[in-house]
Scaffold this active site. Structure first.
Site, PDB file in Angstrom:
ATOM      1  CG  HIS A   1      29.383  45.678   6.234  1.00  0.00           C
ATOM      2  ND1 HIS A   1      29.204  46.918   5.669  1.00  0.00           N
ATOM      3  CD2 HIS A   1      30.349  45.080   5.504  1.00  0.00           C
ATOM      4  CE1 HIS A   1      30.026  47.059   4.647  1.00  0.00           C
ATOM      5  NE2 HIS A   1      30.730  45.958   4.516  1.00  0.00           N
TER       6      HIS A   1
ATOM      7  CG  ASP B   1      27.464  49.515   6.974  1.00  0.00           C
ATOM      8  OD1 ASP B   1      27.796  48.710   7.863  1.00  0.00           O
ATOM      9  OD2 ASP B   1      27.888  49.435   5.800  1.00  0.00           O
TER      10      ASP B   1
ATOM     11  CB  SER C   1      33.396  47.858   3.298  1.00  0.00           C
ATOM     12  OG  SER C   1      32.394  47.635   2.342  1.00  0.00           O
TER      13      SER C   1
END
Length: 446
Positions: free
Chosen positions: A101, A131, A207
């Site tokens: 993402h 992901d 992330s």
């Protein structure tokens, strides 16, 4: 006398300060771990152009509704930038592991090293269902790389360290402990399985960064997917991440492993009907010819009780174990045959892509094609009479928008999605006819 007392006071005051400032005493395992890994942690910036339809609504729900039903409406184009972190896993070839993402839709991706150097990055491959994504950067100088650990033996309460770039602050370090393992987390349309849960702060920008054990080894890839989480962080176990990264590097997509088994869960009723004493495990219904399972000696009627030492009482558990296995690597399989335990060795393979060409017809009763005059569009060309899609009213020319959690923009997307869901009894399917989008729960044929 006063002068002597003053000297004594100074000595008593300054000596403890000197002792406290001694570097060896302050170089804790956390300091050493961060020092070793930080050079391999990078900042990632992905710029893209967002096109959305002018709906007049401020609620995202209505925006999505408007997009599905009125795709030909007026458009707004805006420049966007997503920020995240990554970790260099191969310094020689320049491979960087991050979250999918973070780089989704990125038209230009820039990686910033710890020393401030900015390098353009190429997207090698991304997998939205896990992901995870792999980038490649090129540098005239040698690149550092992080040491890989394992996540299969993590302990609750074990100390962990997260490094990333939350809110754009580069190389921020947070510490905590492992709060839980095997967490299932839902985010939008995705359900992420077997995550590591930690109380180390993981915020937007973290992330894609590494989660480390106290030895400075990467045991997970941080992901900020729970918008309302406070004091809770999640990470993708490195055992799974390593397997997916390998596929993305070699194939550009994730190729699920192939065992050649068709199985179902055992329960007391089924065990009683079959005259078996075992009530836990997976009953082998069928073994494909020339498959890894057939070469291992597994037969129909066997009960699969464990794989690699992990119990296989649920189909979901078995599939998740397959996701963490490596191809062409022998794995121990424990079965029960006619009431007697037996241990076999099975060498799993990547699913043969030539077999995937038949899956649309075999599992769904359809044939599909990429629409020549419309890029990134896959349409139904043939629907078998009395198939589930035929009974649902689908027609040739309908567009396949998604299968499971995967957006379908090419035939390879459709084949990859069916490989992943081939053992499921049913799958979610979104098809479009004109301006209308329909969501179906489609049973898959065996």
């Amino acid at each position: 006398m006063i002068k002597g007392k003053w000297i004594l006071f100074c000595l008593c005051f300054l000596l403890p300060l000197q002792a406290q400032g001694s570097l060896p005493d302050r170089e804790t395992p956390v300091v050493l771990a961060v020092r070793n890994v930080a050079p391999a942690v990078v900042n990632i910036s992905a710029a893209y152009t967002e096109t959305r339809h002018r709906s007049g609504f401020r609620d995202p729900f209505f925006d999505e509704f408007f997009r599905d039903f009125f795709e030909d409406g007026p458009e707004i184009r805006q420049q966007r930038t997503s920020l995240g972190s990554g970790v260099i896993i191969d310094g020689e070839k320049g491979y960087v592991l991050t979250n999918a993402h973070v780089v989704a839709r990125g038209e230009t991706i820039t990686v910033t090293l710890e020393n401030g150097s900015e390098l353009p990055a190429l997207l090698v491959g991304a997998d939205t269902e896990s992901d995870l994504a792999v980038l490649r950067i090129e540098s005239n100088n040698s690149l550092p790389q992080a040491a890989m650990g394992v996540s299969r033996d993590l302990m609750i309460g074990e100390a962990v360290i997260a490094i990333g770039n939350p809110f754009g602050f580069s190389h921020t370090v947070t510490t905590g402990v492992i709060s839980a393992t095997n967490r299932h987390v839902r985010s939008n349309r995705h359900v992420f399985k077997r995550f590591i849960q930690t109380d180390a702060s993981i915020n937007p920008g973290n992330s894609g960064g590494p989660l480390l054990n106290i030895r400075g080894e990467v045991i997970g890839i941080n992901t900020a997917i729970h918008a309302r989480a406070q004091g809770i962080g999640f990470a993708i176990p490195i055992d799974r991440a390593r397997r997916i990264a390998m596929d993305l590097i070699e194939h550009g997509m994730v190729i699920p492993l192939w065992d050649g088994l068709r199985s179902q869960e055992m329960d007391r009723d089924l065990a009683g009907y079959l005259g078996k004493g075992e009530t836990e495990g997976l009953l082998v219904r069928n073994v494909e010819k020339n498959s890894p399972a057939s070469r291992a000696g597994i037969r129909a009627g066997d009960v699969l009780s464990a794989m690699d030492g992990q119990p296989t009482t649920k189909m979901a558990d078995y599939r998740e174990l397959l996701e963490m296995m490596l191809p062409e690597t022998p794995v121990r399989v424990d079965i029960i045959r006619k009431g007697k335990p037996l241990t076999l060795s099975m060498t799993l393979q990547s699913y043969p892509m030539e077999r995937a060409l038949d899956l649309p017809e075999k599992l769904m009763g359809i044939q599909a094609a990429e629409k020549p005059d419309s890029p990134r569009t896959v349409i139904l060309t043939t629907i078998r009479k009395d198939s589930a899609l035929d009974r649902a009213g689908a027609r040739p020319g309908d567009r396949i928008r998604s299968l499971g959690e995967r957006e379908i923009t090419s035939l390879s997307d459709l084949h990859a999605a069916l490989i992943r869901h081939r053992m499921d009894r049913e799958v979610s399917l979104r098809i479009q006819r004109g301006n209308r989008v329909y969501t179906l729960t489609l049973p898959l044929e065996s």
